[in-house]
Motif scaffolding. Structure first.
Motif, PDB file in Angstrom:
ATOM      1  N   GLU A  55       0.864  -1.167   0.000  1.00  0.00           N
ATOM      2  CA  GLU A  55       0.000   0.000   0.000  1.00  0.00           C
ATOM      3  C   GLU A  55       0.904   1.220   0.000  1.00  0.00           C
ATOM      4  N   TYR A  56       0.760   2.071  -0.998  1.00  0.00           N
ATOM      5  CA  TYR A  56       1.617   3.231  -1.181  1.00  0.00           C
ATOM      6  C   TYR A  56       0.757   4.485  -1.098  1.00  0.00           C
ATOM      7  N   VAL A  57       1.111   5.391  -0.190  1.00  0.00           N
ATOM      8  CA  VAL A  57       0.326   6.601   0.049  1.00  0.00           C
ATOM      9  C   VAL A  57       1.174   7.824  -0.258  1.00  0.00           C
ATOM     10  N   HIS A  58       0.617   8.786  -0.990  1.00  0.00           N
ATOM     11  CA  HIS A  58       1.316  10.036  -1.271  1.00  0.00           C
ATOM     12  C   HIS A  58       0.325  11.192  -1.313  1.00  0.00           C
ATOM     13  N   SER A  63      -8.061   4.680  -2.654  1.00  0.00           N
ATOM     14  CA  SER A  63      -8.842   5.795  -2.110  1.00  0.00           C
ATOM     15  C   SER A  63      -8.141   7.112  -2.361  1.00  0.00           C
ATOM     16  N   THR A  64      -8.921   8.173  -2.348  1.00  0.00           N
ATOM     17  CA  THR A  64      -8.404   9.535  -2.344  1.00  0.00           C
ATOM     18  C   THR A  64      -9.186  10.289  -1.286  1.00  0.00           C
ATOM     19  N   THR A 122      -4.108   6.792  -2.025  1.00  0.00           N
ATOM     20  CA  THR A 122      -3.619   5.486  -1.591  1.00  0.00           C
ATOM     21  C   THR A 122      -3.714   4.505  -2.757  1.00  0.00           C
ATOM     22  N   HIS A 123      -2.578   3.899  -3.105  1.00  0.00           N
ATOM     23  CA  HIS A 123      -2.494   2.915  -4.189  1.00  0.00           C
ATOM     24  C   HIS A 123      -2.228   1.540  -3.597  1.00  0.00           C
ATOM     25  N   GLN A 124      -2.706   0.511  -4.265  1.00  0.00           N
ATOM     26  CA  GLN A 124      -2.256  -0.842  -3.975  1.00  0.00           C
ATOM     27  C   GLN A 124      -1.422  -1.294  -5.154  1.00  0.00           C
TER      28      GLN A 124
END
Length: 76
Positions: free
Chosen positions: A9-12, A44-45, A56-58
């Motif tokens: 899970e990558y969040v930016h 999600s955004t 948030t990316h998977q």
């Protein structure tokens, strides 16, 4: 970056209202300098504040022994 079922899970943060494209890239070898667009799903955004959103990316795990992730930012 955190562990998620089947991958990472990558969040930016993403600046609102700017002509910019954000895309996660991956490589399994930092020495080669070859990066490719990572396969990902936006989970999600959300709004961080008046200027930024949180994205948030998977990124799926393809069974690599090692993987490196970066966020490519391009002005459109």
């Amino acid at each position: 970056i955190g562990a998620a079922a089947g991958g990472l899970e990558y969040v930016h943060v993403r600046r609102k209202g700017t002509p910019v494209a954000y895309s996660p890239e991956s490589t399994d070898d930092l020495v080669s300098g070859v990066w490719t667009q990572a396969a990902y799903t936006i989970l999600s955004t959300g709004t961080l504040d008046d200027d930024f959103d949180v994205v948030t990316h998977q990124i799926p795990d393809h069974g690599e022994a090692k993987a490196f992730i970066r966020l490519k930012i391009d002005q459109l």
